[in-house]
Design an enzyme around this catalytic site. Sequence first.
Site, PDB file in Angstrom:
ATOM      1  N   HIS A 169      86.196  67.746  54.845  1.00 21.03           N
ATOM      2  CA  HIS A 169      85.003  67.756  55.702  1.00 21.03           C
ATOM      3  C   HIS A 169      85.277  68.753  56.827  1.00 21.03           C
ATOM      4  CE1 HIS A 169      83.510  63.383  54.776  1.00 21.03           C
ATOM      5  NE2 HIS A 169      82.655  64.239  54.250  1.00 21.03           N
ATOM      6  N   CYS A 265      85.789  61.096  62.840  1.00 24.75           N
ATOM      7  CA  CYS A 265      85.119  60.460  61.692  1.00 24.75           C
ATOM      8  C   CYS A 265      84.569  59.090  62.055  1.00 24.75           C
ATOM      9  CB  CYS A 265      86.096  60.256  60.537  1.00 24.75           C
ATOM     10  SG  CYS A 265      86.901  61.711  59.938  1.00 24.75           S
TER      11      CYS A 265
HETATM   12  N1  ARG Z   1      87.378  58.070  52.910  1.00 24.65           N
HETATM   13  C1  ARG Z   1      86.309  58.805  53.530  1.00 24.65           C
HETATM   14  C2  ARG Z   1      85.849  59.889  52.584  1.00 24.65           C
HETATM   15  O1  ARG Z   1      86.645  60.443  51.881  1.00 24.65           O
HETATM   16  C3  ARG Z   1      86.734  59.372  54.848  1.00 24.65           C
HETATM   17  C4  ARG Z   1      85.619  60.013  55.603  1.00 24.65           C
HETATM   18  C5  ARG Z   1      86.050  60.690  56.859  1.00 24.65           C
HETATM   19  N2  ARG Z   1      84.948  61.173  57.576  1.00 24.65           N
HETATM   20  C6  ARG Z   1      84.840  62.363  58.153  1.00 24.65           C
HETATM   21  N3  ARG Z   1      83.801  62.609  58.883  1.00 24.65           N
HETATM   22  N4  ARG Z   1      85.704  63.322  57.935  1.00 24.65           N
HETATM   23  O2  ARG Z   1      84.689  60.225  52.512  1.00 24.65           O
END
Ligand code: ARG
Length: 273
Positions: A169, A265
């Site tokens: 992300h 996150c």
């Molecule tokens: N386990 C989640 C995923 O893989 C973690 C999300 C983390 N969120 C973020 N905004 N980076 O989607």
Amino acid sequence: MTDKTQKILMCPPDHFGVNYVINPWMEGQIGTADLSYAKRQWQTLHDFIARQCEVVLQPPQSGLPDLVFTANAGLVLGNKAIVSRFRNTQRQGEEAHDRAWFAANNFDILDWPSDVPFEGAGDALFDRGQDLLWVGQGFRSDPTAPALLEKMLGRKTVALTLIDPRFYHLDTCLCPLQDGFVIYYPAAFDEISRAAIEAHVPADKRIPVGENDATQFCCNAVDINRHVFLNGASTDLQDDLRNRGFTPMVIGLSEFMKAGGGAKCLTLKLVEA
Ligand code: ARG
């Protein structure tokens, strides 16, 4: 002094856990997160952020272990909200809860095509020094998302291509800070994207970090009131931030790191202009 204008959305980790693998951080971690420790870590982050601005809570839901990562609920601009469309089926159950939350809180929900993955403020970050929206793609959000966001929101977007699966992300490898500073991990981006960052952010505002800082999710930071909340950062980076007028706030979030998430996150800014 608190920021009376900002509000941050968080979701208590009652049902948090690593139950599946959709990013490299989750590999080998199924069932390993210590829930009571996670709750204490989350509460610490919550309480420190609540000293800086109002925190609003999204109700937790059983069966949705990643709902705690409210950055992925959607993208907010003014009164408008775009609800995320998750790429992985494991997270698609969150969409109805996110939609319901935005609707109940009087956001004007814009129509986003159901077949175009877009993971909200995890992949779309407003610059804090200019009217510009950074949009990450390559792992989660669709390559067509940046242009669509530009059209729907009337805000110039810069598309950035992510190339390291650990930084899936945009908010895991880039963080815009107040006054136009940007912390980022250059190696997470392809060459064109690195050049785009350099073209839009003057050298004295760029804070490139190395792999040691990046893998502590130092870029996954929440900036509020010149405080920068993050899971970890080297003393060099902390000094650098202090020299630029920021106060680094290191809050250990090991249990959430097992799911591939850090401080940013776990939050969503609800006031974006
Ligand atoms: N386990 C989640 C995923 O893989 C973690 C999300 C983390 N969120 C973020 N905004 N980076 O989607």
